[in-house]
Write an enzyme that holds these catalytic residues in place. Structure first.
Site, short mmCIF file in Angstrom:
data_model
loop_
_atom_site.label_atom_id
_atom_site.label_comp_id
_atom_site.label_asym_id
_atom_site.label_seq_id
_atom_site.Cartn_x
_atom_site.Cartn_y
_atom_site.Cartn_z
CB SER A 118 9.85 2.26 -2.21
OG SER A 118 10.88 2.49 -1.29
CD GLU A 212 6.71 5.35 1.30
OE1 GLU A 212 7.00 4.70 2.32
OE2 GLU A 212 7.43 5.34 0.28
CG HIS A 277 8.50 0.78 2.86
ND1 HIS A 277 8.28 2.09 2.45
CD2 HIS A 277 9.41 0.27 2.01
CE1 HIS A 277 9.05 2.35 1.41
NE2 HIS A 277 9.75 1.26 1.13
#
Length: 300
Positions: A118, A212, A277
């Protein structure tokens, strides 16, 4: 940047290895950290928790000051007793400390994998380029205590078994057929887009790019993908693999944006990778050499 075919695999972790835990981005919740540390101890690893993990938050969300977070990262990298660096969480803030790191830090001393995902995406790529060693796109410490057996077993295998060709994921779905082969790069779309022009990203020419994202509207995702396309970063990729897009929008609208932005590139696009996530977040070695055959993403 000259494209690199692959990066060196990291030495497997063994029982008794010291693992530095740092917080390069947002401040982690103490209880979630505690549960994550329990997982490391269960694996017979020795967590060394650096001050940023428990620091008083700065600006309301950062795990201490930029200088203090950068200092922890430098300390962990330069400590030859430390065999891996695990990020406590993502959130926001890792980019703020990258310009505070000493020049050529990651080319010095004993290289070691940094683990996270992330917001940590640019840090992983900076360390990848600087050290020449693969980094791990996978769960942060706060995610470990909430992860299911599949995620934990996959991660433990990746970190502790000697390198060998293996299947990382299966059941990928083709949006555009093809058998791409190349270096694994990528991660969070928003952070990749924000890294254009910083020098943090290696060239994606000939790479298999993982993507992502989380918590965005479809049009914000569109903006990030458009930036990556316009800047030329995605244009010469060998292929694209789509993970979870846990977005604040209609899934059909999100998929429409992904197809609209990526399919015109003319490269193979495979969806359904279990990274991102959601509860299942399968770790992958950024910098590893991989290929996709019949829906299998395999380390070569």
């Amino acid at each position: 940047t000259v494209p690199v075919t692959s990066y060196a695999s990291f030495p497997p972790l063994v029982p008794g290895d010291r693992v530095a835990v740092v917080a390069p981005a947002s401040a982690p919740e103490a209880q979630r950290v505690s549960r994550g540390l329990d997982i490391l101890r269960r694996w017979d690893l020795v967590p060394v928790v650096l001050p940023s993990v428990t620091a008083r938050p700065a600006l309301g969300h950062l795990a201490g000051s930029d200088t203090a977070r950068a200092r922890d990262l430098v300390t962990a990298w330069r400590d030859d007793r430390v065999r891996a660096i695990w990020c406590a969480r993502g959130g926001y803030g890792a980019q703020r400390l990258l310009d505070l790191l000493p020049a050529r830090l990651f080319a010095q001393g004993r290289a070691k994998p940094i683990i996270g995902f992330s917001d940590v995406t640019p840090l992983l790529h900076r360390a990848l380029q600087g050290s020449g060693m693969q980094m791990v796109h996978g769960p942060a410490i706060v995610n470990l205590g909430e992860a299911g057996d599949e995620t934990l077993e996959h991660l433990h295998t990746l970190l502790t078994e000697p390198f060998r060709p293996r299947t990382l994921m299966h059941s990928l779905r083709p949006w555009r057929e093809g058998r791409p082969e190349g270096t694994l790069l990528g991660g969070n779309v928003a952070l990749l887009a924000a890294s254009i022009g910083t020098g943090d990203l290696p060239s994606a020419e000939g790479a298999i790019v993982l993507l992502e994202d989380v918590g965005q509207s479809a049009w914000v995702l569109d903006r990030g993908l458009t930036q990556l396309v316009r800047a030329g970063w995605l244009r010469r990729a060998a292929g694209i693999v789509l993970g979870d897009f846990s977005m604040d929008d209609d899934p059909a609208a999100v998929e429409a944006v992904l197809r609209d932005r990526l399919l015109p590139l003319g490269v193979p696009v495979w969806a359904g990778a279990r990274i991102g996530h959601e509860r299942v977040n399968l770790a992958v070695p950024l910098g590893g050499h991989a290929r996709i055959i019949e829906g299998y993403l395999r380390l070569a």
